[in-house]
Scaffold this active site. Structure first.
Site, short mmCIF file in Angstrom:
data_model
loop_
_atom_site.label_atom_id
_atom_site.label_comp_id
_atom_site.label_asym_id
_atom_site.label_seq_id
_atom_site.Cartn_x
_atom_site.Cartn_y
_atom_site.Cartn_z
N THR A 281 0.99 -1.42 -0.17
CA THR A 281 0.15 0.12 0.00
C THR A 281 0.93 1.05 -0.42
O THR A 281 1.16 1.24 -1.43
CB THR A 281 -0.92 0.07 0.78
N LYS B 159 4.45 -7.74 4.46
CA LYS B 159 4.19 -5.88 3.57
C LYS B 159 3.35 -4.97 4.97
O LYS B 159 3.02 -5.15 6.05
CB LYS B 159 3.09 -5.17 3.12
N THR C 147 -1.26 -2.50 11.00
CA THR C 147 -1.92 -2.90 9.43
C THR C 147 -0.30 -3.46 9.03
O THR C 147 0.32 -3.47 7.77
CB THR C 147 -2.39 -1.37 8.83
N GLU D 180 6.12 4.88 7.46
CA GLU D 180 6.39 5.73 6.48
C GLU D 180 6.48 7.19 7.12
O GLU D 180 7.15 7.63 7.77
CB GLU D 180 4.80 6.43 6.62
N ASN E 123 -0.49 10.27 5.31
CA ASN E 123 -1.62 9.60 6.14
C ASN E 123 -2.86 11.14 5.81
O ASN E 123 -3.63 11.13 6.71
CB ASN E 123 -1.46 9.70 7.33
N THR F 95 -6.87 10.50 -0.75
CA THR F 95 -6.80 11.45 -2.08
C THR F 95 -6.49 11.02 -2.99
O THR F 95 -5.66 11.88 -3.78
CB THR F 95 -6.95 12.96 -1.32
#
Length: 396
Positions: free
Chosen positions: A146, A171, A182, A268, A391, A396
């Site tokens: 992702t 992942k 996650t 991230e 995040n 979007t």
């Protein structure tokens, strides 16, 4: 240890199904040539995605042959329709492979709360089955991604009297926090081992890997770790209490810890991967609690990003962890550089040297409580501007 071990008896495929707008691969299939022993560990979040509702009872039977996974949509908080969709994807996969539905596990990752469309599965599952081949594990790893910046694959190979391989694919980059994160992880081995013992070994391995990492303190709705053992290597059954069991457990632990560290490194926006090591605690539970408190502190993590050896934030996080401690006994070091002794700063020269350690991409913070033999580690990333950017506009 190698990143490209391919256990016998497994095939892989991946396609761009259209779930993702980017037209990148977003659906994958892993198939064992025969029904395998299996074990699983799932999220402890009380909000549970549809794929887990469908898959957990199947894994509890101890047998699995196929794993269907998609990215781009978590199929979480989608009501009865989401569960129905997960069940239909199971049925489609089983029919295409010619196996029982109870042998199919499904897994999803991506945006929460968006209905998962069935047509991409109807179109893509026949293609996935047609394109299955032994050498496509990397393609599966890519299809699972992702916000991941890179694929996560680890492996181990035992070449002794009872040879076998272990391959792990994972992942995860954000929403990473025990228990678990996650993240999705599928571990495949051609060793011969029964499901009950495999479940026991998996729980132990998860405790020191995926349940000992954090990126942002968020626990997902979809976390899944599955292990399949199909016995295709033709070796002897690995039984509890044997030397072979100890060797297998060590290989499994190292594969899963390697994957866990990759997830933290890919946090991230992360620029650093830090091991928080607590030693000298009253017991292991205290050591884990202290390490977790430091690893999850936003103030500590932002200091890592700023390359500031702000040990005050670290000792404060130990202090509010709720464990037994004596602040006048606490030592702290960054790699081999001591910065705190008996609860007070050693001096500006040591702090400057510790600041140089923080410029590295990976380093260890060791906290010695001098109260006992308890020891534990957590792995964390720094927290920086890019995490907020990623995040803030994830949907979007």
């Amino acid at each position: 240890m190698t990143d490209h071990v391919l256990p016998a008896g497994y095939r892989f495929s991946a396609v761009a199904s259209g779930i993702k707008k980017s037209k990148k691969p977003d659906m994958a299939l892993i198939v064992s040539d025969c029904a395998a022993s299996c074990a699983g560990v799932f999220t402890r979040n009380q909000v549970i995605a549809a794929p887990l509702v469908v898959t957990r009872p199947r894994i509890a039977t101890g047998r699995c042959q196929a794993i269907l996974v998609n990215s781009g949509n978590a199929n979480a908080c989608t009501g009865p329709e989401g569960i129905q969709c997960a069940e239909q994807t199971v049925a489609l996969t089983a029919a295409a492979l010619g196996i029982e539905k109870d042998l199919v596990a499904v897994s999803s990752t991506g945006v929460i709360g968006v209905p998962l469309p069935l047509p991409p599965f109807e179109r893509s599952i026949p293609q996935l089955v047609a394109e299955l081949q032994p050498g496509s594990a990397e393609a599966v790893a890519r299809a699972m991604m992702t916000t991941d910046a890179f694929t996560k694959i680890a492996g181990a190979k035992e070449s002794g009297d009872n040879p076998y391989g272990i391959l792990g694919i994972a992942k995860g980059a954000g929403m990473i926090h025990p228990d678990m994160a996650t993240m999705l992880c599928f571990v495949l081995t051609d060793a011969r081992i029964d499901s009950d013992f495999l479940q026991e070994l998996l729980h132990r391995a998860v405790a020191d890997s995926f349940n000992s990492i954090t990126v942002d303190g968020d626990t997902s709705t979809n976390d899944t770790v599955l292990v399949l053992a199909n016995g295709a290597a033709g070796g002897n059954l690995i039984c509890p209490g044997t030397a072979a069991a100890a060797v297998f457990a060590d290989h499994l632990n190292r594969v899963m810890l390697d994957l866990a560290k990759m997830i933290v490194s890919d946090g991230e926006g992360a620029t650093k991967m830090v091991q928080i090591r607590v030693i000298g605690a009253k017991d292991v539970d205290d050591a884990r609690a202290a390490a977790r408190s430091v690893a999850t502190s936003s103030l500590v993590k932002t200091a890592f990003f700023g390359e500031d050896a702000n040990w005050g934030r670290i000792i404060a996080a130990v202090g509010y962890s709720g464990i037994t401690l004596d602040q006048d006994r606490i030592d702290i070091s960054f790699d081999s550089i001591p910065i705190v002794a008996s609860g007070v700063a050693i001096g500006p020269e040591h702090e400057a040297q510790a600041g140089n350690v923080l410029k590295k991409e990976t380093f260890v913070v060791t906290i010695n409580l001098h109260l006992g033999e308890g020891e534990a580690s957590y792995y964390t990333s720094d927290l920086n501007y890019d995490y907020v950017k990623i995040n803030a506009d994830y949907r979007t």
